[in-house]
Design an enzyme around this catalytic site. Sequence first.
Site, PDB file in Angstrom:
ATOM      1  N   GLU A  71       0.826  -1.203   0.000  1.00 33.18           N
ATOM      2  CA  GLU A  71       0.000   0.000   0.000  1.00 33.18           C
ATOM      3  C   GLU A  71       0.865   1.260   0.000  1.00 33.18           C
ATOM      4  OE1 GLU A  71      -3.210  -0.140  -0.254  1.00 33.18           O
ATOM      5  OE2 GLU A  71      -3.614  -2.221   0.348  1.00 33.18           O
ATOM      6  N   THR A  72       0.413   2.249  -0.730  1.00 31.14           N
ATOM      7  CA  THR A  72       0.925   3.611  -0.626  1.00 31.14           C
ATOM      8  C   THR A  72      -0.242   4.513  -0.240  1.00 31.14           C
ATOM      9  OG1 THR A  72       2.680   3.260  -2.262  1.00 31.14           O
ATOM     10  CG2 THR A  72       1.996   5.535  -1.856  1.00 31.14           C
TER      11      THR A  72
END
Length: 285
Positions: free
Chosen positions: A46-47
């Site tokens: 995830e970003t």
Amino acid sequence: MQIPIFTVDAFTNRPFSGNPAAVCLLENDLDEDLHQKIATEMNLSETAFIRKLKPGDDFTKSSCFGLRWFTPANEVPLCGHATLASAAVLFHTQKNTNSVLTFVTLSGELKARQVKDHIVLDLPLYTAYPQVSQNFMYVCAAVGDMIVQDVRYSPDTKKLLVRLSDTYERSALENLKVSAQRFLSAEKTGKVKGLILTLKGNSSGKGHDFYSRYFAPWYGVLEDPVTGSAHAVLSSYWSEQLGKKEMLACQCSRRGGELKISVCNEGRVDIAGQTAVVLKGNLTF
């Protein structure tokens, strides 16, 4: 353009364990396509992108921000570990002065607060319902000939929960070999977007109440090391099964991580974890 970016290991207090998330602080609006390009470039599960909601907001003083999460392939509606990482960046690196932070997200408003050396997330609690036999094709793809004790499905999150037999030890879950292609071949309907494998723990003394692993190749993530959103489903299931509101969970991926869980009223759950900030820098493009 320069964007401040951080890598934070979530649900651990040690660098290089737990679940790493990238966190971007957006001083200004970002072109829509750049969110996905940055997440693909970072190549973490995830970003997260924290954005100001109105002119005059400040990362050190404001208490409410927008928050979005992207895998290397897609935007997702909920991510617990990247929310924890985002709160850690605001509390620990930006020295935000508020006791509680509110994030406006695709899953509604999520809150984060500091309690001693942990950050506590207020997340939605999702029910997983018993499943009939047609869903066992996913189980077979995941666990082979291992004994399955229960199968549940969460329609809100599109997560399938598979509980292994209580006869297994933690090592059986840890040593299970998985194949992304087998998952993808078994499930092409779009009904399942995440697979949770779970096992009852040994909660006597300081033991864990339950163990889990989580897989989401449909989002470009074979195995996620520690997953807050999966525990929004697991918390509901194991609270019912164990008759407990307070639980200690371990996601026993290779990196591993620990989560403190408190099931609340009105369909919410508090999930607490620690963090380690391991990188600070700037994206330049």
